[in-house]
Design an enzyme around this catalytic site. Sequence first.
Site, PDB file in Angstrom:
ATOM      1  CG  LEU A   1      17.772 -50.686 -58.078  1.00  0.00           C
ATOM      2  CD1 LEU A   1      18.763 -49.728 -58.705  1.00  0.00           C
ATOM      3  CD2 LEU A   1      17.137 -50.037 -56.844  1.00  0.00           C
ATOM      4  CB  VAL A   2      17.178 -55.897 -57.404  1.00  0.00           C
ATOM      5  CG1 VAL A   2      17.828 -57.177 -56.922  1.00  0.00           C
ATOM      6  CG2 VAL A   2      17.017 -54.921 -56.253  1.00  0.00           C
TER       7      VAL A   2
ATOM      8  CB  SER B   1      11.659 -54.846 -48.260  1.00  0.00           C
ATOM      9  OG  SER B   1      11.653 -53.525 -47.775  1.00  0.00           O
ATOM     10  CB  SER B   2      14.857 -52.918 -44.155  1.00  0.00           C
ATOM     11  OG  SER B   2      14.610 -51.755 -44.906  1.00  0.00           O
ATOM     12  CB  CYS B   3       9.366 -51.886 -45.171  1.00  0.00           C
ATOM     13  SG  CYS B   3       8.785 -52.893 -46.514  1.00  0.00           S
TER      14      CYS B   3
ATOM     15  CE1 TYR C   1       7.490 -54.237 -52.121  1.00  0.00           C
ATOM     16  CE2 TYR C   1       8.511 -53.500 -50.083  1.00  0.00           C
ATOM     17  CZ  TYR C   1       8.622 -54.025 -51.353  1.00  0.00           C
ATOM     18  OH  TYR C   1       9.866 -54.340 -51.857  1.00  0.00           O
TER      19      TYR C   1
ATOM     20  CE  LYS D   1       9.218 -57.651 -51.811  1.00  0.00           C
ATOM     21  NZ  LYS D   1       9.829 -58.463 -52.883  1.00  0.00           N
TER      22      LYS D   1
ATOM     23  CG  ASN E   1      15.541 -47.618 -47.746  1.00  0.00           C
ATOM     24  OD1 ASN E   1      15.094 -48.502 -47.012  1.00  0.00           O
ATOM     25  ND2 ASN E   1      14.925 -46.471 -47.926  1.00  0.00           N
TER      26      ASN E   1
ATOM     27  CG  HIS F   1      12.682 -46.252 -53.304  1.00  0.00           C
ATOM     28  ND1 HIS F   1      12.573 -47.150 -54.332  1.00  0.00           N
ATOM     29  CD2 HIS F   1      12.024 -46.800 -52.253  1.00  0.00           C
ATOM     30  CE1 HIS F   1      11.886 -48.200 -53.921  1.00  0.00           C
ATOM     31  NE2 HIS F   1      11.531 -48.013 -52.668  1.00  0.00           N
TER      32      HIS F   1
ATOM     33  CD1 TRP G   1       8.571 -34.309 -51.046  1.00  0.00           C
ATOM     34  CD2 TRP G   1       8.124 -36.503 -51.091  1.00  0.00           C
ATOM     35  NE1 TRP G   1       8.027 -34.602 -52.276  1.00  0.00           N
ATOM     36  CE2 TRP G   1       7.750 -35.931 -52.331  1.00  0.00           C
ATOM     37  CE3 TRP G   1       7.934 -37.872 -50.901  1.00  0.00           C
ATOM     38  CZ2 TRP G   1       7.198 -36.687 -53.369  1.00  0.00           C
ATOM     39  CZ3 TRP G   1       7.388 -38.630 -51.927  1.00  0.00           C
ATOM     40  CH2 TRP G   1       7.021 -38.050 -53.136  1.00  0.00           C
TER      41      TRP G   1
ATOM     42  CG  ASP H   1       9.201 -37.446 -41.358  1.00  0.00           C
ATOM     43  OD1 ASP H   1       9.680 -36.918 -42.387  1.00  0.00           O
ATOM     44  OD2 ASP H   1       9.203 -36.901 -40.234  1.00  0.00           O
TER      45      ASP H   1
END
Length: 307
Positions: A15-16, A108-110, A137, A141, A166, A180, A203, A270
Amino acid sequence: MKKTSKIYLPGHRGLVGSALYRKLQQEGYSHLLVRSHTELDLTRQKQVESFFEKEQPEYIFLAAAKVGGISANNTYPADFIYQNLAIQTNIIHCAYQFDVKKLLFLGSSCIYPKLAPQPLKEEYLLSGKLEPTNEPYAISKITGIKMCQAYNRQYGTSFISLMPTNLFGPNDNYHSEDSHVMAALIKKFHQAKTEQKPSVEIWGTGTPRREFLFVEDLADACLFLIEKYTDSEIINVGVGEDITIKELALLIKEIIGYKGDTYFNPDKPDGTPQKLLDVSKIKNLGWSAKTSLKRGIEITYQHYLKS
Ligand code: GFB
């Protein structure tokens, strides 16, 4: 970065990476180095070293990574931590050994704590516990960020780290379980429309909030920052606005033109309640996202239909 510089794009089919590849081509960069997974396995140190020795890249956009949505992260934690650590460690270390002029690492924002105050400022990194579904993950990062900082400090390298929110756009992964939310819902609503299904499952509770950045805007930010940003500290890349998963589902439903119902499945996780980036730092440098969420989804859906 000159138009003739040797630019290596690990992960150019994802994707990126594919968005970066298109952007660099559009901007006239003529010496792009790419390898498919079969040509070069980035988890193999020897193969990566041989590649660097032969090609001597000058700039790197490190987009290669094992990525996936909430369920993939939860189901394959070993793959996420191992593959990401191996890929990024091999590339970052070779970038130092072979005198790469600049490397851009994508996080990543996570990486931010699950319950950090919102919006997420860069300084919140390592200030609390991570979201359990994607902790392996996130740890990989965070390790990448710390490696870039450590090499800059010890060896004077120029490695920068961007934290995108995201992402979505053309060439996303549409796997039913592993994708995702954006790709998952585009596929689900499209299939429900074509097969005239009465309803679509969403979900979780629909209440988590997420921020979505169109991947072409991220590619634009990467080119902007490789020129303008030299600091070892991380920098967020996002739009600065978020929506609930329920709102997102209704927007996708409208764009696709599905007339049936939606229902929530609270047995599915969630994840983090909210992940909204504070984008003041990048805004102050003069960059902001250009594509609206609606427009981005429309482009992505058209691409999905074609492919
Ligand atoms: O995009 P997503 O999988 O990842 O899920 P995260 C975002 C939210 O959408 C969650 C909900 O609350 C999901 O429960 N959701 C609703 C769905 N319907 C669906 C569906 O059909 N499929 C999916 N996948 N979700 C990931 C991390 O977290 O975000 C990664 O696990 C990474 O590590 C990535 O950071 C950007 O935003 O929760």
